[in-house]
Design an enzyme around this catalytic site. Structure first.
Site, PDB file in Angstrom:
ATOM      1  N   LYS A 165     112.316   2.639  21.487  1.00 16.84           N
ATOM      2  CA  LYS A 165     111.115   3.439  21.785  1.00 16.84           C
ATOM      3  C   LYS A 165     111.002   4.601  20.794  1.00 16.84           C
ATOM      4  O   LYS A 165     110.892   4.358  19.612  1.00 16.84           O
ATOM      5  CB  LYS A 165     111.174   3.904  23.241  1.00 16.84           C
ATOM      6  CG  LYS A 165     111.550   2.794  24.230  1.00 16.84           C
ATOM      7  CD  LYS A 165     110.499   1.703  24.324  1.00 16.84           C
ATOM      8  CE  LYS A 165     110.981   0.479  25.105  1.00 16.84           C
ATOM      9  NZ  LYS A 165     111.524   0.769  26.429  1.00 16.84           N
ATOM     10  N   ARG A 198     131.774  -5.605  15.171  1.00 16.61           N
ATOM     11  CA  ARG A 198     131.560  -5.462  16.623  1.00 16.61           C
ATOM     12  C   ARG A 198     132.276  -4.228  17.168  1.00 16.61           C
ATOM     13  O   ARG A 198     131.864  -3.621  18.143  1.00 16.61           O
ATOM     14  CB  ARG A 198     131.996  -6.725  17.389  1.00 16.61           C
ATOM     15  CG  ARG A 198     131.844  -6.605  18.915  1.00 16.61           C
ATOM     16  CD  ARG A 198     131.720  -7.949  19.623  1.00 16.61           C
ATOM     17  NE  ARG A 198     132.751  -8.882  19.211  1.00 16.61           N
ATOM     18  CZ  ARG A 198     134.028  -8.831  19.626  1.00 16.61           C
ATOM     19  NH1 ARG A 198     134.420  -7.910  20.477  1.00 16.61           N
ATOM     20  NH2 ARG A 198     134.916  -9.716  19.202  1.00 16.61           N
TER      21      ARG A 198
HETATM   22  C1  LIG Z   1     112.405   0.125  27.263  1.00 15.52           C
HETATM   23  C2  LIG Z   1     113.280   0.909  28.133  1.00 15.52           C
HETATM   24  C3  LIG Z   1     114.599   0.506  28.402  1.00 15.52           C
HETATM   25  C4  LIG Z   1     115.162  -0.804  27.876  1.00 15.52           C
HETATM   26  O1  LIG Z   1     115.242  -0.803  26.492  1.00 15.52           O
HETATM   27  P1  LIG Z   1     115.218  -2.122  25.587  1.00 15.52           P
HETATM   28  O2  LIG Z   1     115.418  -1.576  24.219  1.00 15.52           O
HETATM   29  O3  LIG Z   1     113.883  -2.784  25.814  1.00 15.52           O
HETATM   30  O4  LIG Z   1     116.327  -2.996  26.034  1.00 15.52           O
HETATM   31  C5  LIG Z   1     115.384   1.304  29.203  1.00 15.52           C
HETATM   32  N1  LIG Z   1     114.907   2.446  29.730  1.00 15.52           N
HETATM   33  C6  LIG Z   1     113.645   2.871  29.501  1.00 15.52           C
HETATM   34  C7  LIG Z   1     113.168   4.135  30.119  1.00 15.52           C
HETATM   35  C8  LIG Z   1     112.790   2.130  28.693  1.00 15.52           C
HETATM   36  O5  LIG Z   1     111.536   2.540  28.483  1.00 15.52           O
END
Ligand SMILES: *Cc1c(COP(=O)(O)O)cnc(C)c1O
Length: 407
Positions: A221, A71
């Site tokens: 992403k 952690r």
């Molecule tokens: C998806 C997204 C997030 C959140 O990310 P997670 O991995 O789903 O928690 C934050 N900011 C943007 C611009 C995103 O597209």
């Protein structure tokens, strides 16, 4: 197991080279010429054993001590953190189990009750929820900006203002923030500049070069890029801020599993070629959609008519792989369209190798009426397209058949 402060890969290397080599070089302690694994090893362990009582005590001192407990730090996770810090031009990074984990750790670590936040109006929904729900419960207020001119910052600023929160490319409006101008204005008023760079990735933009103090990614992403691992990361321009947030992030506990970090490293190595293909495909689809009679408007920063095209040309090394378009037939057409695509998949995420569509008015934003949608910069017939890396003619045939079905 010790943490050496490894020699960073030579900073003159291009980001397209760094994505391939940075994590493995950091994992190897920056040493060339000895034998070692090409791939970063997965240290799938919760903790690290010591044979020396003084050494384990010393290791508890902070983020740069020996690894003690996953952690607090883990070699696989550290390789990811150092690779992304290098790519973003930052001093250090903290990886998290999701983008929201990274964003929450940054906001909750840097803000305290009574603080005021300036944030752009078109924010990722999860970030908006943290500010409006958690923020309100903890006595942190937020003012929302159009984020189109630095003067807005002077006007909205209060004596308690602490932090300016921006997104390089907004989702799904594809508006591009003039980061240098806005971050400079924020700095002038003593605000910490936090930028969500998820949609641009460090291949298109490195906000620290433009004055950001913290860069946050949903590595779910583009960084990881294969729709198979959740993750987030926050990169810090300076070590002191990193240390503050690290201490609190360890308390919050949104740490990634080593295997999740490894999958992210694995994806990161192809980030540059993926971004190039996402962008090329998006360019062609944006052009063809613009010429289609069923489409009222297309939003992609590379189009000549985009309101932020000039900002994008100054700031970005490419226009990204996400676009949105407004169907002339409104809400009904949007719903029909997302049900009619066959190759593109109907799913909420973005940034993966496969093309995904969604219709915000009937999914993520379904509670909003037409007027509220408009306020969020979304039309009733807006479709969001996360353009993948497939053959672009296959993609166009799919979109064209779905558009034909709208009659
Ligand atoms: C998806 C997204 C997030 C959140 O990310 P997670 O991995 O789903 O928690 C934050 N900011 C943007 C611009 C995103 O597209």
């Amino acid at each position: 197991m010790t943490t050496r402060e490894p020699a960073a890969p030579a900073p003159e290397l291009d980001p397209r080279t760094l994505v391939v080599h940075a994590a493995a070089r950091h994992a190897a302690g920056g040493e060339a010429g000895r034998t070692g694994p090409l791939s970063v090893p997965i240290h799938q362990t919760t903790g690290f054993a010591f044979d020396d009582a003084d050494a384990i005590a010393a290791a508890m001192a902070g983020p740069d001590g020996d690894f003690v407990y996953t952690r607090r730090g883990n070699p696989t996770v550290r390789a990811l953190e150092q690779a992304v810090a290098t790519l973003e031009g930052g001093a250090a990074a903290i990886a998290s189990s999701s983008g929201m984990g990274a964003m929450s750790a940054v906001l909750l670590s840097l803000l305290k009750p009574g603080d005021h936040v300036l944030a752009q109006k078109c924010l990722y929904g999860g970030t908006y929820a943290v500010l409006s729900d958690l923020g309100r419960r903890y006595g942190i207020e937020t003012s929302y900006l159009d984020a189109e001119s630095p003067e807005e910052i002077a006007a909205a600023r209060r004596p308690t203002s602490r932090l300016l929160l921006l997104e390089t490319i907004a989702n799904p409006t594809t508006r591009v923030c003039d980061l240098p101008a806005l971050l400079a204005a924020g700095r002038e008023h003593g605000l910490l500049g936090v930028v969500d760079n998820s949609l641009a990735s460090p291949i298109l933009c490195r906000p620290i070069e433009h004055g950001a103090d913290v860069v946050v990614h949903s590595s779910t992403k583009y960084l990881a890029g294969h729709s198979d691992v959740l993750g987030g990361i926050a990169v810090f321009a300076d070590r002191e801020l990193h240390r503050t947030v690290w201490t609190r992030a360890v308390e919050l506990g949104a740490t990634p599993d080593p295997f999740a970090a490894w999958l992210t490293i694995r994806g990161l190595q192809t980030l540059a070629v993926r971004m190039r293909q996402h962008g090329e495909n998006a360019a062609l689809l944006a052009q063809r959609l613009s010429a289609h009679p069923a489409v009222a408007a297309v939003h992609w920063p590379g189009l000549a008519g985009h309101p932020d095209r000039a900002v994008a040309d100054r700031l970005l090394a490419g226009y990204g792989g996400m676009l949105s378009f407004d169907l002339a037939g409104g809400r009904k057409a949007g719903r029909r369209f997302i049900g009619a695509v066959r190759l593109a998949r109907l799913a909420l995420s973005i940034g993966g190798v496969e093309t995904l569509v969604t219709h915000p008015a009937s999914t993520s934003h379904r509670e909003l009426g037409d007027a509220q949608l408009k306020e969020a910069g979304i039309g009733a017939g807006t479709v969001r397209l996360s353009v993948g890396i497939e053959d672009v003619e296959d993609l166009w045939r799919d979109l064209a058949q779905a558009l034909r079905g709208l009659g």
